[in-house]
Scaffold this active site. Structure first.
Site, PDB file in Angstrom:
ATOM      1  N   TYR A  72     -53.298 -18.126   4.193  1.00 55.14           N
ATOM      2  CA  TYR A  72     -52.780 -19.468   3.907  1.00 55.14           C
ATOM      3  C   TYR A  72     -53.799 -20.277   3.098  1.00 55.14           C
ATOM      4  O   TYR A  72     -53.449 -20.952   2.139  1.00 55.14           O
ATOM      5  CB  TYR A  72     -52.467 -20.200   5.215  1.00 55.14           C
ATOM      6  CG  TYR A  72     -51.778 -21.522   4.986  1.00 55.14           C
ATOM      7  CD1 TYR A  72     -50.385 -21.616   5.012  1.00 55.14           C
ATOM      8  CD2 TYR A  72     -52.505 -22.682   4.721  1.00 55.14           C
ATOM      9  CE1 TYR A  72     -49.747 -22.821   4.782  1.00 55.14           C
ATOM     10  CE2 TYR A  72     -51.877 -23.890   4.486  1.00 55.14           C
ATOM     11  CZ  TYR A  72     -50.495 -23.961   4.522  1.00 55.14           C
ATOM     12  OH  TYR A  72     -49.866 -25.147   4.283  1.00 55.14           O
ATOM     13  N   PHE A 124     -41.014 -31.625 -23.875  1.00 54.36           N
ATOM     14  CA  PHE A 124     -39.962 -30.711 -23.438  1.00 54.36           C
ATOM     15  C   PHE A 124     -39.089 -31.477 -22.444  1.00 54.36           C
ATOM     16  O   PHE A 124     -39.502 -32.509 -21.920  1.00 54.36           O
ATOM     17  CB  PHE A 124     -40.594 -29.465 -22.793  1.00 54.36           C
ATOM     18  CG  PHE A 124     -39.545 -28.494 -22.324  1.00 54.36           C
ATOM     19  CD1 PHE A 124     -38.743 -27.845 -23.248  1.00 54.36           C
ATOM     20  CD2 PHE A 124     -39.343 -28.257 -20.978  1.00 54.36           C
ATOM     21  CE1 PHE A 124     -37.760 -26.971 -22.820  1.00 54.36           C
ATOM     22  CE2 PHE A 124     -38.364 -27.392 -20.552  1.00 54.36           C
ATOM     23  CZ  PHE A 124     -37.574 -26.741 -21.464  1.00 54.36           C
ATOM     24  N   ASP A 125     -37.893 -30.980 -22.177  1.00 53.52           N
ATOM     25  CA  ASP A 125     -36.953 -31.798 -21.384  1.00 53.52           C
ATOM     26  C   ASP A 125     -37.446 -32.114 -19.969  1.00 53.52           C
ATOM     27  O   ASP A 125     -37.308 -33.244 -19.502  1.00 53.52           O
ATOM     28  CB  ASP A 125     -35.534 -31.210 -21.371  1.00 53.52           C
ATOM     29  CG  ASP A 125     -35.479 -29.763 -20.928  1.00 53.52           C
ATOM     30  OD1 ASP A 125     -36.552 -29.183 -20.674  1.00 53.52           O
ATOM     31  OD2 ASP A 125     -34.372 -29.199 -20.837  1.00 53.52           O
ATOM     32  N   ASP A 215     -49.774 -29.791 -22.613  1.00 55.72           N
ATOM     33  CA  ASP A 215     -48.671 -29.058 -21.994  1.00 55.72           C
ATOM     34  C   ASP A 215     -48.774 -27.645 -22.562  1.00 55.72           C
ATOM     35  O   ASP A 215     -48.392 -27.378 -23.699  1.00 55.72           O
ATOM     36  CB  ASP A 215     -47.342 -29.739 -22.363  1.00 55.72           C
ATOM     37  CG  ASP A 215     -46.150 -29.015 -21.771  1.00 55.72           C
ATOM     38  OD1 ASP A 215     -46.342 -27.953 -21.154  1.00 55.72           O
ATOM     39  OD2 ASP A 215     -45.018 -29.508 -21.936  1.00 55.72           O
ATOM     40  N   ALA A 217     -47.815 -24.387 -21.957  1.00 55.98           N
ATOM     41  CA  ALA A 217     -46.989 -23.206 -21.642  1.00 55.98           C
ATOM     42  C   ALA A 217     -47.244 -22.038 -22.596  1.00 55.98           C
ATOM     43  O   ALA A 217     -47.303 -20.889 -22.179  1.00 55.98           O
ATOM     44  CB  ALA A 217     -45.516 -23.592 -21.668  1.00 55.98           C
ATOM     45  N   LYS A 258     -44.483 -18.429 -19.103  1.00 57.54           N
ATOM     46  CA  LYS A 258     -44.364 -18.059 -20.512  1.00 57.54           C
ATOM     47  C   LYS A 258     -45.535 -17.148 -20.881  1.00 57.54           C
ATOM     48  O   LYS A 258     -45.497 -15.961 -20.615  1.00 57.54           O
ATOM     49  CB  LYS A 258     -44.348 -19.316 -21.390  1.00 57.54           C
ATOM     50  CG  LYS A 258     -43.012 -20.056 -21.378  1.00 57.54           C
ATOM     51  CD  LYS A 258     -42.886 -21.008 -20.244  1.00 57.54           C
ATOM     52  CE  LYS A 258     -41.689 -21.925 -20.399  1.00 57.54           C
ATOM     53  NZ  LYS A 258     -41.466 -22.725 -19.189  1.00 57.54           N
ATOM     54  N   HIS A 452     -28.011 -30.908 -19.232  1.00 53.96           N
ATOM     55  CA  HIS A 452     -27.517 -29.676 -19.866  1.00 53.96           C
ATOM     56  C   HIS A 452     -27.512 -28.478 -18.925  1.00 53.96           C
ATOM     57  O   HIS A 452     -26.776 -27.529 -19.145  1.00 53.96           O
ATOM     58  CB  HIS A 452     -28.321 -29.370 -21.129  1.00 53.96           C
ATOM     59  CG  HIS A 452     -29.777 -29.194 -20.882  1.00 53.96           C
ATOM     60  ND1 HIS A 452     -30.588 -30.236 -20.490  1.00 53.96           N
ATOM     61  CD2 HIS A 452     -30.575 -28.103 -20.941  1.00 53.96           C
ATOM     62  CE1 HIS A 452     -31.821 -29.783 -20.342  1.00 53.96           C
ATOM     63  NE2 HIS A 452     -31.837 -28.501 -20.601  1.00 53.96           N
TER      64      HIS A 452
HETATM   65  N1  F0G Z   1     -43.405 -27.537 -20.844  1.00 58.02           N
HETATM   66  C1  F0G Z   1     -42.862 -26.772 -21.803  1.00 58.02           C
HETATM   67  C2  F0G Z   1     -43.361 -26.884 -23.202  1.00 58.02           C
HETATM   68  C3  F0G Z   1     -41.833 -25.889 -21.483  1.00 58.02           C
HETATM   69  O1  F0G Z   1     -41.302 -25.137 -22.433  1.00 58.02           O
HETATM   70  C4  F0G Z   1     -41.386 -25.809 -20.142  1.00 58.02           C
HETATM   71  C5  F0G Z   1     -40.312 -24.929 -19.762  1.00 58.02           C
HETATM   72  C6  F0G Z   1     -42.003 -26.625 -19.183  1.00 58.02           C
HETATM   73  C7  F0G Z   1     -43.010 -27.473 -19.577  1.00 58.02           C
HETATM   74  C8  F0G Z   1     -41.595 -26.597 -17.734  1.00 58.02           C
HETATM   75  O2  F0G Z   1     -41.994 -25.421 -17.135  1.00 58.02           O
HETATM   76  O3  F0G Z   1     -39.891 -24.236 -16.475  1.00 58.02           O
HETATM   77  O4  F0G Z   1     -42.085 -23.618 -15.500  1.00 58.02           O
HETATM   78  O5  F0G Z   1     -41.005 -25.732 -14.881  1.00 58.02           O
HETATM   79  N2  F0G Z   1     -39.580 -24.368 -20.584  1.00 58.02           N
HETATM   80  C9  F0G Z   1     -38.536 -23.412 -20.309  1.00 58.02           C
HETATM   81  C10 F0G Z   1     -37.798 -23.127 -21.572  1.00 58.02           C
HETATM   82  C11 F0G Z   1     -37.659 -23.698 -19.152  1.00 58.02           C
HETATM   83  O6  F0G Z   1     -36.754 -22.474 -21.481  1.00 58.02           O
HETATM   84  O7  F0G Z   1     -38.261 -23.499 -22.656  1.00 58.02           O
HETATM   85  P1  F0G Z   1     -41.199 -24.717 -15.929  1.00 58.02           P
END
Ligand code: F0G
Length: 461
Positions: A72, A124-125, A215, A217, A258, A452
């Site tokens: 843990y 990103f969204d 950010d 990813a 990613k 979406h």
């Molecule tokens: N930032 C970026 C640039 C992303 O592309 C994503 C996720 C996130 C943050 C959030 O990360 O999904 O691990 O919570 N992008 C995916 C996509 C979902 O399809 O582009 P997460």
């Protein structure tokens, strides 16, 4: 002739995928309310919905899964991950979380609140959603050339630095809670950010005393583009580029699903060990994610992630990886199909507005092409356009996105050249009958945020 860079691996385990008929798919997509997120994965032939968590792990990672320490607190897998993070990113503090949006949920409320603003090269969204959930407002500030899919410039993911400084002065530096550099810039088409741009943004942030967050990813794909396209970095290793890039920021949030090639995982990094943020991050993490040495992940996930962080920056892997997107792009050039060019890292963003010039943004051309690709060949993609962008949080009116893309996101180490050919052939078939598709979609139900994923749509007759 489009060139394909052969895989620097061989295949050890396979997964059978189901074939469906066009009639079956017409029925399935109607039942899914024309929202591809509502489809069952098993009803998809080639799944390009996302490159997130959909990659194939290596034998080393699977072996790591067996070695995962499930203690843990203070598991050895945590220390392995922490050390890998410190080594690759050069940050003092590494916090695991269960995915990217968890990192945002933990960090953003520490920097933002009502009345504040966050500025990014592009949010990103989910990142935008977490800015808004913290009560703040998100502002995109990408370079102008990003908005024109046909302009082939090397770093279309960059921040417009002049505009950034103008925005800071307009709103007041004390109102800007954080600046976020998304690398690569997903919403602009997986477009890279240059080392120079990161440095300039960092200088502006320092001048006004505003924290800079990456950010991160797609940190490795971004570094590969920097190596290929930026003179000052061409003799550096990918690891050196990553480390220098991160040195310009104060913190990072990362979806490890990613470039770190795991099915689940995320990270927060804090550059300086004496940052007051660290204790607050730990506290939020304990409330939302779990104790700070596992952050919502199993020991086996921590172990696989510690290995994936290194696999993601392997240069021959990256050449093959970016090569897949470039291969599709070359074939699209031959077919006269427009996309965000030059092609980005994690996929191809097809210019759906160019394919359906007669369909307005509020009938969602990106979604039209996504549905057609499914009906045509069982290929699942997603809209990155006005449908994804949603409504203005204040006026509730439909926003108009800068572009109407259908994104073909390529999972890592999963699909072969023949799969990619199948996708391009489907796009060509749709282009030939694009003029017959007269209208788009209307939304019949939508949730207030991140619509979406769940909205219901119907074709406008
Ligand atoms: N930032 C970026 C640039 C992303 O592309 C994503 C996720 C996130 C943050 C959030 O990360 O999904 O691990 O919570 N992008 C995916 C996509 C979902 O399809 O582009 P997460």
């Amino acid at each position: 002739m489009a060139k394909y860079i052969a895989e620097p691996f061989r295949i050890k385990a396979v997964e059978t995928i189901k074939m469906t008929t066009r009639d079956e798919r017409e029925k399935l997509i109607k039942e899914a309310k024309y929202n591809l997120f509502n489809l069952k994965g098993e009803d998809v032939y080639i799944d390009l919905l996302t490159d997130s968590g959909t990659g194939a792990m290596s034998v080393e990672q699977w072996a790591g899964v067996m070695k995962g320490d499930e203690a843990y607190a203070g598991a050895s897998s945590y220390y392995k991950l922490r050390d890998a993070g410190i080594d690759v990113f050069g940050y003092d503090y590494i916090q695991p979380v269960h995915q990217g949006r968890a990192a945002e949920k933990v960090l953003f409320p520490l920097l933002l609140n009502e009345g504040k603003y966050a500025i990014s090269n592009m949010f990103f969204d989910t990142t935008r959603a977490h800015v808004e959930l913290a009560g703040a407002r998100a502002i995109d500030c990408v370079v102008e050339e990003a908005k024109n899919p046909t302009i082939r410039s090397p770093f279309k993911g960059n921040m417009d630095v002049e505009k950034l400084e103008k925005l800071i002065n307009e709103y007041g530096p004390e109102k800007i809670g954080v600046v976020v550099m998304t690398i690569t810039n997903n919403s602009a088409g997986g477009q890279p950010v240059s080392m120079k741009n990161m440095r300039e943004v960092s200088e502006v942030c320092k001048k006004y005393n505003i924290p800079l967050n990456i950010d991160a990813a797609r940190y490795a794909e971004n570094a590969y583009f920097v190596k290929k396209r930026e003179e000052e970095c061409k003799h550096m290793s990918i690891q050196e580029i990553v480390k220098q890039m991160f040195s310009y920021a104060d913190t990072f949030t990362m979806s490890a699903k990613k470039d770190a090639i795991v099915n689940m995982g995320g990270l927060i990094g804090v550059k300086d060990a004496d940052s007051p943020l660290i204790l607050k991050i730990k506290a939020n993490c304990i409330s939302y994610e779990g104790f700070y040495t596992y952050g919502g992940l199993s020991g086996r996930d921590l172990e696989a992630l510690a290995i994936g962080i290194y696999e993601g920056i392997d240069e021959s892997y990256l050449a093959y990886r970016i090569g897949q997107s470039e291969y599709i792009a070359d074939r699209l050039d031959e077919a006269g199909i427009s996309y965000q060019a030059p092609v980005g890292g994690h996929g191809v963003f097809v210019d759906a507005q160019a394919m359906f010039p007669h369909i307005p943004y509020y009938e969602f051309p990106g979604q039209v092409l996504a549905v057609e690709l499914y009906k045509e060949a069982g290929i699942r993609t997603c809209d990155i356009g006005s449908y994804m962008l949603g409504n203005d949080p204040d006026t509730k009116e439909q926003l108009k996105a800068d572009f109407e893309f259908t994104r073909l996101a390529i999972p890592r180490r999963v699909y072969t050249q023949a799969h990619l050919d199948n996708v391009v052939d489907a796009l060509i078939a749709i282009k030939e009958r694009a003029h017959e598709i007269k209208r788009g979609y209307r939304i019949t139900w939508e949730p207030p945020i991140l619509r979406h994923f769940q909205a219901h749509l119907e074709p406008i007759e």
